[in-house]
Design a protein around this motif. Structure first.
Motif, PDB file in Angstrom:
ATOM      1  N   ASP A 134       0.857  -1.202   0.000  1.00 57.28           N
ATOM      2  CA  ASP A 134       0.000   0.000   0.000  1.00 57.28           C
ATOM      3  C   ASP A 134       0.892   1.250   0.000  1.00 57.28           C
ATOM      4  O   ASP A 134       1.408   1.632  -1.049  1.00 57.28           O
ATOM      5  CB  ASP A 134      -0.965  -0.043   1.197  1.00 57.28           C
ATOM      6  N   ASP A 545      -7.881   8.159  -3.227  1.00 55.42           N
ATOM      7  CA  ASP A 545      -7.451   7.438  -2.021  1.00 55.42           C
ATOM      8  C   ASP A 545      -6.057   7.921  -1.621  1.00 55.42           C
ATOM      9  O   ASP A 545      -5.917   8.965  -1.004  1.00 55.42           O
ATOM     10  CB  ASP A 545      -7.516   5.929  -2.312  1.00 55.42           C
ATOM     11  N   ASN A 546      -5.014   7.199  -2.013  1.00 55.93           N
ATOM     12  CA  ASN A 546      -3.659   7.688  -1.722  1.00 55.93           C
ATOM     13  C   ASN A 546      -3.341   8.848  -2.666  1.00 55.93           C
ATOM     14  O   ASN A 546      -3.891   8.929  -3.769  1.00 55.93           O
ATOM     15  CB  ASN A 546      -2.617   6.602  -1.969  1.00 55.93           C
ATOM     16  N   ASP A 560      -9.123   4.001  -5.553  1.00 53.19           N
ATOM     17  CA  ASP A 560      -9.497   2.702  -4.984  1.00 53.19           C
ATOM     18  C   ASP A 560     -10.976   2.445  -5.203  1.00 53.19           C
ATOM     19  O   ASP A 560     -11.803   3.141  -4.620  1.00 53.19           O
ATOM     20  CB  ASP A 560      -9.208   2.703  -3.479  1.00 53.19           C
ATOM     21  N   GLU A 597      -6.082  -2.379  -7.105  1.00 51.90           N
ATOM     22  CA  GLU A 597      -6.250  -1.032  -6.572  1.00 51.90           C
ATOM     23  C   GLU A 597      -4.895  -0.327  -6.677  1.00 51.90           C
ATOM     24  O   GLU A 597      -3.856  -0.972  -6.592  1.00 51.90           O
ATOM     25  CB  GLU A 597      -6.691  -1.181  -5.113  1.00 51.90           C
ATOM     26  N   CYS A 599      -2.046   1.962  -5.246  1.00 49.20           N
ATOM     27  CA  CYS A 599      -1.503   2.511  -4.002  1.00 49.20           C
ATOM     28  C   CYS A 599      -0.146   3.144  -4.300  1.00 49.20           C
ATOM     29  O   CYS A 599       0.215   3.344  -5.435  1.00 49.20           O
ATOM     30  CB  CYS A 599      -1.409   1.432  -2.938  1.00 49.20           C
ATOM     31  N   GLN A 615      -2.057  -3.141  -5.765  1.00 44.81           N
ATOM     32  CA  GLN A 615      -2.580  -3.940  -4.658  1.00 44.81           C
ATOM     33  C   GLN A 615      -3.726  -4.840  -5.128  1.00 44.81           C
ATOM     34  O   GLN A 615      -4.532  -4.440  -5.956  1.00 44.81           O
ATOM     35  CB  GLN A 615      -3.080  -2.980  -3.560  1.00 44.81           C
TER      36      GLN A 615
HETATM   37 CA    CA Z   1      -6.544   1.922  -0.556  1.00 47.15          CA
END
Ligand code: CA
Ligand code: FEO
Ligand code: CA
Ligand code: CA
Length: 666
Positions: A134, A545-546, A560, A597, A599, A615
């Motif tokens: 992540d 997300d990130n 994500d 996903e 990351c 991920q």
């Molecule tokens: Ca995430």
């Protein structure tokens, strides 16, 4: 553990459907359902055909071409956009290399065994790269952008993708569904060793990044690594267990999502969805009942309690209070114990990105990733000493935690989460700061903080002085619950808020905010997305997300939860303009394989290397028409990155460089 419920779907829902106290029990059709229906209809259409086929129902925005986007006046990014879509592999902008640097199972030490997916052991896994990378951080060695320590969180595990022979397929309501057998103790041990983090030396040799297998600082941190609890809650009775009468010694960390690297070069691992690891029931009327309910503990998604009593609330009622913290790791000596810094609060910590304030104090921005939960910041009491690394090593034990209250007038107030102030008193059941920190969420509830649409990464930008808050989505927000900072009901695609602290002082208790971007498909009027008109049909995204800010102060957003159904595209890395005429223009730079996903992301200080973490690739396949069935170890929707029939899919860190060298996207 309900094994009728497919483990992977159970865990996916745990991660993507974080329900806060506002959980809505109705089955009302959400905006997300409506959009999902739209994308599953058009899923078989490709490229411009898809656009013209639906053009009658969409705005002209969808027809903007890539050439228009390149011409977006004032954009800080220069690259040819990737086409959005879904397939088995990753894609990066033309003219860039995206090489696999580290795969799940790769050896990290000279004496580590080679990865053998059919003979996995915890001992081997503890010397190999863990699962579901992540957060990715880079700590330069001697100031170099070509030699350093890569620090990587391993957030969680997907047994149905990791272990052979675990899954059978059954028909359920006319659909194929995964049925997963209970894990053996050996498999649980592998899972525990696959969690945590990796610290590994890497260097660029002849233009290509390599892992230094015998790097003397290489280290694996797992769910069994000994750690210390430090700060105001350390030693409190509520942190004491049968195994630890001191309330200061804990084993392991779990669900480390995003994180950070401090200005003094330590590695931060945030403990996020900790509720999934605990099972069993608290004794009747136990004093932690309300505390655990507010955190959703126990969730029982993992089978660890079947083999380890500390994850069973009936046997170790206080163990869950020892998780949900920010963990700081000194990477300079693999023998040092990581520290859980209780001063920074206990909740579902997304990450902890920081900046040195003009007065030398260090400010950490913190998200609590659950629907209707909060944005926080922590301001150290002491100041950063750039000349003496050791002088900074306990900065995180003393400081002030604040929670954000966003107002309609565009102001944000940071409310101190401090015992004795406002409602945080004995009358409300707090007897000291330890109580306030152990129950940070309840304290923030009492303070009247603003309930947000799942706060993810919160990133200060030292170049423009702003702070960017990723709010990933919240389909449970009802029309009567919208507010200025969370302006959409059934918010399926999330938004990004930009904060400017008063006077450019990151430690200020007041600031201004505005919405940078409401995400989703701008060609669907009902979505209400606000990408600039220069954004192409490939350039928009949902579910931020990130994120990362590069040395030039440019914002990069990873997503994500996209996919064939949700948005007709996989997750990826988007470049988002924040300044001038190009503000809110977004372009797709990298996209992940099916089921994955995005990351990371992280750039080296010279902006010539980007790291991204792919991920849970192959976690899903039913809704992707070319595969169209459940994906599991023996029958995977992709075998990325090896594409060998005897190798499972492997979450991996990918390193991106410009062909021929140079800064990225310049
Ligand atoms: Ca995430
Ligand atoms: Fe682990 Fe908030 O995503
Ligand atoms: Ca996240
Ligand atoms: Ca980040």
């Amino acid at each position: 553990m309900n094994n009728e419920l497919p483990e992977n779907q159970f865990r996916t829902s745990l991660l993507e459907e974080n329900d806060g106290p506002g959980r809505n029990p109705t089955d009302n059709r959400t905006m997300g359902d409506i959009i999902a229906a739209r994308f599953s209809r058009r899923g078989f259409l490709r490229g411009s055909l898809a656009v013209s086929a639906i053009a009658a129902t969409v705005s002209p925005l969808a027809l903007i071409t890539a050439d228009n986007a390149r011409a977006a006046s004032g954009s800080a990014f220069n690259f040819d956009e990737v086409e959005a879509g879904v397939d088995e592999t990753h894609h990066v902008a033309a003219g860039y290399d995206a090489d696999i640097l580290l795969r799940w199972g790769d050896a990290l030490f000279a004496d580590a065994p080679e990865f053998n997916p059919t003979a996995q052991t915890a001992a081997a896994q503890a010397k190999q790269f863990g699962y579901n990378n992540d957060y990715v951080g880079f700590i330069p060695i001697d100031g170099s952008s070509e030699h350093g320590l890569l620090v990587v969180n391993h957030e969680y595990t997907n047994p149905h993708l990791m272990f052979p022979g675990l899954v059978t397929i059954e028909e359920k309501d006319g659909k194929k569904a995964i049925k997963q057998a209970p894990l053996s103790k050996e498999q649980v041990d592998v899972e525990m060793a696959a969690h945590g983090g990796t610290i590994v030396e890497i260097k660029k040799v002849d233009g290509k990044w390599q892992v230094v297998k015998d790097g003397k600082l290489n280290r694996r941190i797992t769910s069994n690594t000994e750690m210390q609890l430090t700060g105001p809650a350390a030693g409190n009775d509520r942190l004491k267990t049968n195994a630890d009468a001191t309330g200061t010694k804990v084993f392991g960390t779990v669900n480390n999502c995003a994180g950070g690297v401090t200005p003094w070069g330590t590695y931060i691992m945030a403990e996020e969805n900790i509720h999934g690891y605990f099972s069993g029931e608290l004794p009747a009327d136990h004093k932690e009942t309300a505390n655990y309910k507010r955190m959703g503990i126990p969730e029982g998604a993992y089978e660890w309690a079947a083999h380890y009593d500390r994850f069973d609330l009936a046997k170790e009622p206080n163990e869950a209070n020892r998780f949900g913290w920010i963990v700081e790791v000194d990477v300079n000596d693999p023998a040092l114990l990581p520290k859980k810094r209780t001063a920074m609060g206990r909740f579902k910590h997304e990450g902890a990105e920081s900046i040195v304030n003009k007065d030398g104090r260090v400010v950490f921005y913190l998200g609590d990733d659950e629907r209707f939960d909060y944005v926080y910041k922590f301001v150290t009491a002491g100041t950063f000493n750039a000349a003496d690394r050791a002088a900074n090593m306990d900065l995180l034990d003393d400081g002030t935690l604040y929670v954000a209250k966003f107002s309609e007038d565009g102001s944000v107030e940071w409310l101190p989460v401090v015992f004795g102030q406002g409602p945080l008193t004995a009358e409300n059941g707090f007897s000291n700061q330890a109580d306030v920190l152990i129950e940070t969420r309840r304290a923030a509830d009492l303070l009247g903080a603003t309930k947000m649409d799942r706060p993810e990464d919160v990133q200060p930008n030292g170049v423009n002085g702003k702070v960017y808050v990723m709010l990933t989505n919240n389909t449970k927000r009802k029309a009567e619950q919208i507010d200025a900072a969370n302006p959409r009901a059934e918010n399926a695609f999330g938004h990004i808020i930009e904060i400017a602290e008063d006077g450019g002082d990151f430690a200020a208790t007041k600031g201004k905010w505005e919405v940078l971007l409401k995400c989703g498909d701008p060609s669907v009027a009902d979505v209400g997305a606000t990408f600039s008109t220069s954004t192409t049909a490939n350039g928009w995204f949902g579910m931020p997300d990130n994120c990362a800010v590069d040395s030039a102060g440019r914002l990069w957003v990873a997503t994500d939860g996209q996919g064939p159904k949700a948005t007709g595209r996989t997750d990826g890395l988007w470049a988002v303009d924040t300044e001038g005429e190009a503000r809110a223009t977004s372009k797709l730079f990298f996209r992940v394989p099916v089921g994955a996903e995005m990351c990371g992301p992280l750039f080296t200080p010279d902006d010539q290397t980007g790291f991204v973490a792919v991920q849970h690739p192959a976690d899903g396949g039913d809704d992707w028409k070319p595969f169209g069935r459940p994906s599991y170890y023996e029958d995977l929707s992709t075998r990325w990155p090896d594409f060998k029939p005897d190798m499972p899919v492997r979450p991996s860190v990918v390193v991106i460089t410009k062909q021929g060298g140079g800064k990225i996207a310049v």
